[in-house]
Scaffold this active site. Structure first.
Site, PDB file in Angstrom:
ATOM      1  N   ASP A 280       0.876  -1.160   0.000  1.00 43.55           N
ATOM      2  CA  ASP A 280       0.000   0.000   0.000  1.00 43.55           C
ATOM      3  C   ASP A 280       0.930   1.230   0.000  1.00 43.55           C
ATOM      4  OD1 ASP A 280      -2.419   1.539   0.579  1.00 43.55           O
ATOM      5  OD2 ASP A 280      -1.570   1.782   2.580  1.00 43.55           O
ATOM      6  N   LEU A 281       0.413   2.382  -0.346  1.00 39.11           N
ATOM      7  CA  LEU A 281       1.281   3.578  -0.391  1.00 39.11           C
ATOM      8  C   LEU A 281       1.120   4.452   0.866  1.00 39.11           C
ATOM      9  CD1 LEU A 281       3.227   5.450  -1.997  1.00 39.11           C
ATOM     10  CD2 LEU A 281       1.189   6.528  -2.957  1.00 39.11           C
ATOM     11  N   ASP A 282      -0.050   5.111   0.945  1.00 40.36           N
ATOM     12  CA  ASP A 282      -0.268   6.060   2.043  1.00 40.36           C
ATOM     13  C   ASP A 282      -0.274   5.339   3.388  1.00 40.36           C
ATOM     14  OD1 ASP A 282      -0.565   8.210   0.305  1.00 40.36           O
ATOM     15  OD2 ASP A 282      -2.696   7.873   0.056  1.00 40.36           O
TER      16      ASP A 282
ATOM     17  N   THR B  34       1.511  10.154   4.190  1.00 37.25           N
ATOM     18  CA  THR B  34       0.670  11.189   3.593  1.00 37.25           C
ATOM     19  C   THR B  34      -0.670  11.297   4.319  1.00 37.25           C
ATOM     20  OG1 THR B  34       0.198   9.484   2.002  1.00 37.25           O
ATOM     21  CG2 THR B  34       1.562  11.308   1.234  1.00 37.25           C
TER      22      THR B  34
ATOM     23  N   LYS C  72      -8.855   5.904   6.018  1.00 32.40           N
ATOM     24  CA  LYS C  72      -7.587   5.381   5.505  1.00 32.40           C
ATOM     25  C   LYS C  72      -7.858   4.261   4.505  1.00 32.40           C
ATOM     26  CE  LYS C  72      -4.461   6.685   9.180  1.00 32.40           C
ATOM     27  NZ  LYS C  72      -3.618   6.238  10.296  1.00 32.40           N
ATOM     28  N   GLY C  73      -7.251   4.333   3.353  1.00 28.77           N
ATOM     29  CA  GLY C  73      -7.429   3.301   2.334  1.00 28.77           C
ATOM     30  C   GLY C  73      -8.727   3.445   1.541  1.00 28.77           C
ATOM     31  N   VAL C  74      -9.559   4.406   1.944  1.00 31.64           N
ATOM     32  CA  VAL C  74     -10.862   4.604   1.285  1.00 31.64           C
ATOM     33  C   VAL C  74     -10.701   5.618   0.141  1.00 31.64           C
ATOM     34  CG1 VAL C  74     -13.226   5.415   1.685  1.00 31.64           C
ATOM     35  CG2 VAL C  74     -12.073   4.053   3.423  1.00 31.64           C
TER      36      VAL C  74
ATOM     37  N   ARG D  11     -11.257   8.567  -2.735  1.00 30.05           N
ATOM     38  CA  ARG D  11     -11.617   9.975  -2.545  1.00 30.05           C
ATOM     39  C   ARG D  11     -13.141  10.142  -2.538  1.00 30.05           C
ATOM     40  NH1 ARG D  11      -9.003  13.612  -6.934  1.00 30.05           N
ATOM     41  NH2 ARG D  11      -7.308  12.166  -6.515  1.00 30.05           N
TER      42      ARG D  11
ATOM     43  N   SER E 255      -2.512   0.630  -4.313  1.00 28.81           N
ATOM     44  CA  SER E 255      -2.982   1.801  -3.576  1.00 28.81           C
ATOM     45  C   SER E 255      -4.312   2.304  -4.123  1.00 28.81           C
ATOM     46  CB  SER E 255      -1.932   2.914  -3.699  1.00 28.81           C
ATOM     47  OG  SER E 255      -2.471   4.152  -3.299  1.00 28.81           O
ATOM     48  N   ALA E 256      -5.115   2.906  -3.231  1.00 27.80           N
ATOM     49  CA  ALA E 256      -6.382   3.492  -3.660  1.00 27.80           C
ATOM     50  C   ALA E 256      -6.175   4.890  -4.230  1.00 27.80           C
ATOM     51  CB  ALA E 256      -7.327   3.577  -2.464  1.00 27.80           C
ATOM     52  N   SER E 257      -4.963   5.414  -4.088  1.00 29.41           N
ATOM     53  CA  SER E 257      -4.734   6.817  -4.447  1.00 29.41           C
ATOM     54  C   SER E 257      -4.551   7.045  -5.942  1.00 29.41           C
ATOM     55  CB  SER E 257      -3.495   7.334  -3.721  1.00 29.41           C
ATOM     56  OG  SER E 257      -3.214   8.645  -4.155  1.00 29.41           O
ATOM     57  N   LYS E 258      -5.190   8.095  -6.432  1.00 29.13           N
ATOM     58  CA  LYS E 258      -5.004   8.482  -7.840  1.00 29.13           C
ATOM     59  C   LYS E 258      -3.709   9.281  -7.999  1.00 29.13           C
ATOM     60  CE  LYS E 258      -9.750   8.262  -9.286  1.00 29.13           C
ATOM     61  NZ  LYS E 258     -10.994   8.876  -9.610  1.00 29.13           N
ATOM     62  N   ASN E 259      -3.094   9.632  -6.874  1.00 34.18           N
ATOM     63  CA  ASN E 259      -1.847  10.406  -6.920  1.00 34.18           C
ATOM     64  C   ASN E 259      -0.618   9.514  -6.699  1.00 34.18           C
ATOM     65  OD1 ASN E 259      -3.048  13.130  -7.126  1.00 34.18           O
ATOM     66  ND2 ASN E 259      -3.898  12.643  -5.127  1.00 34.18           N
TER      67      ASN E 259
ATOM     68  N   LYS F 158     -11.077  -0.695  -1.703  1.00 40.49           N
ATOM     69  CA  LYS F 158     -10.854  -1.541  -0.523  1.00 40.49           C
ATOM     70  C   LYS F 158     -12.014  -1.294   0.439  1.00 40.49           C
ATOM     71  CE  LYS F 158      -5.873  -0.590  -0.929  1.00 40.49           C
ATOM     72  NZ  LYS F 158      -4.729   0.168  -0.384  1.00 40.49           N
TER      73      LYS F 158
ATOM     74  N   GLU G 178      -0.056  -3.259   4.703  1.00 38.55           N
ATOM     75  CA  GLU G 178      -1.173  -2.318   4.791  1.00 38.55           C
ATOM     76  C   GLU G 178      -1.242  -1.588   6.130  1.00 38.55           C
ATOM     77  OE1 GLU G 178      -3.797  -0.685   3.928  1.00 38.55           O
ATOM     78  OE2 GLU G 178      -4.033  -1.298   1.853  1.00 38.55           O
ATOM     79  N   ASP G 179      -1.685  -0.326   6.092  1.00 34.41           N
ATOM     80  CA  ASP G 179      -1.874   0.409   7.349  1.00 34.41           C
ATOM     81  C   ASP G 179      -3.348   0.600   7.672  1.00 34.41           C
ATOM     82  OD1 ASP G 179      -2.285   2.283   5.201  1.00 34.41           O
ATOM     83  OD2 ASP G 179      -2.313   3.845   6.738  1.00 34.41           O
TER      84      ASP G 179
HETATM   85  P1  B16 Z   1      -6.338  10.209  -3.597  1.00 33.53           P
HETATM   86  P2  B16 Z   1      -3.637   4.067   0.058  1.00 33.53           P
HETATM   87  C1  B16 Z   1      -5.521   5.987   0.008  1.00 33.53           C
HETATM   88  O1  B16 Z   1      -4.238   5.515  -0.321  1.00 33.53           O
HETATM   89  C2  B16 Z   1      -5.500   6.813   1.289  1.00 33.53           C
HETATM   90  O2  B16 Z   1      -5.231   5.988   2.404  1.00 33.53           O
HETATM   91  C3  B16 Z   1      -6.826   7.472   1.490  1.00 33.53           C
HETATM   92  O3  B16 Z   1      -6.817   8.267   2.654  1.00 33.53           O
HETATM   93  C4  B16 Z   1      -7.150   8.327   0.259  1.00 33.53           C
HETATM   94  O4  B16 Z   1      -8.423   8.948   0.380  1.00 33.53           O
HETATM   95  C5  B16 Z   1      -7.130   7.439  -0.977  1.00 33.53           C
HETATM   96  O5  B16 Z   1      -5.864   6.821  -1.090  1.00 33.53           O
HETATM   97  C6  B16 Z   1      -7.403   8.204  -2.254  1.00 33.53           C
HETATM   98  O6  B16 Z   1      -6.332   9.067  -2.478  1.00 33.53           O
HETATM   99  O7  B16 Z   1      -7.284  11.261  -3.138  1.00 33.53           O
HETATM  100  O8  B16 Z   1      -4.901  10.625  -3.637  1.00 33.53           O
HETATM  101  O9  B16 Z   1      -6.781   9.545  -4.890  1.00 33.53           O
HETATM  102  O10 B16 Z   1      -3.555   4.032   1.541  1.00 33.53           O
HETATM  103  O11 B16 Z   1      -4.579   3.040  -0.552  1.00 33.53           O
HETATM  104  O12 B16 Z   1      -2.290   4.110  -0.614  1.00 33.53           O
HETATM  105 MG    MG Z   2      -2.785   3.198   3.363  1.00 33.74          MG
END
Ligand code: B16
Ligand code: MG
Length: 220
Positions: A9-11, A17, A45-47, A49, A114-118, A145, A169-170
């Site tokens: 996982d990333l964040d 972050t 966390k992990g959810v 946007r 990771s769930a993050s688009k960044n 997730k 995972e965190d």
């Molecule tokens: P973004 P992970 C998740 O990343 C974050 O834990 C979560 O807080 C965030 O809302 C989600 O990514 C979406 O991120 O807004 O950057 O697309 O923990 O799955 O790496």
């Molecule tokens: Mg995470």
């Protein structure tokens, strides 16, 4: 040599972050007159946007039009991107970089889930993007997730079965996703929160010597 797919996982696992997501969500909530607490943030966390904003609105008992919803998501992301502007290699969480390098030296396959688009720009800022053989992030998956889609997609792209995969995972949602997929789940954080994980460490630096070999011989 024995091999497994190592999925990160990333964040909250590679980089902290989470505190920036919290600040950005808190500002967003305040702009809607919603009080948003650290305990509630833990549940985000992990959810994704979009699901995060839905939850905040639910907790604050607020309804907004689809147009305002989209603009609030954009606003949150702009704030977040501003906050992470200065991220660099120094922001990698303790022990992670060495762990990744050790996996590379052992020729183990590595993926990001990771769930993050960044995720991609963040890995670039940290200077570790090239260590990943496969990157699955919020731009590739449709189910968030605790659905295991992100991790199943990662192990499939690496050419491994879920039973041969290890997830770091965190978040509670992420640990549940790994468990549902039948993967070994390693929690990073508080054991009382991540109690569904197969093992939990506060940091990578707390893992025992030779932990990679332990994981390579471990079964779910
Ligand atoms: P973004 P992970 C998740 O990343 C974050 O834990 C979560 O807080 C965030 O809302 C989600 O990514 C979406 O991120 O807004 O950057 O697309 O923990 O799955 O790496
Ligand atoms: Mg995470």
């Amino acid at each position: 040599m024995n091999k497994k797919a190592f999925i990160f996982d990333l964040d909250g696992v590679i980089v902290d972050t989470a505190k920036f997501h919290f600040i950005a969500w808190q500002r967003l909530a305040a702009s809607l007159d919603i009080n948003f607490t650290e305990e509630e943030n833990e549940q985000l966390k992990g959810v994704s946007r979009v699901n995060s904003l839905k939850k905040i609105l639910q907790w604050g008992k607020k309804e907004i039009s689809p147009e305002v919803f989209q603009s609030k998501m954009d606003q949150k992301n702009e704030e977040y991107l501003e906050l992470i502007k200065t991220l660099d290699v120094k922001d990698i969480l303790p022990g992670v970089h060495d762990f990744l390098l050790e996996l590379k030296a052992k020729e183990q396959p590595i993926a990001l889930g990771s769930a993050s688009k960044n995720a991609r720009p963040i890995l670039e800022k940290l200077g570790i993007k090239d260590l990943f053989d496969v990157i699955v992030d919020g731009t590739n998956v449709t189910k968030a997730k605790p659905d295991p889609e992100v991790f199943l997609n990662a192990c499939e792209q690496l050419g491994y079965d879920p039973q041969e995969s290890v997830v770091f995972e965190d978040s509670v949602a992420g640990v549940q996703a790994a468990n549902t997929a039948g993967m070994i789940s390693i929690g990073l954080g508080d054991p009382s929160i991540l109690n569904e994980a197969d093992e939990v460490f506060a940091h990578f630096t707390d893992m025992p010597q030779d932990y990679i070999n332990t994981l390579l011989s471990k079964n779910k």
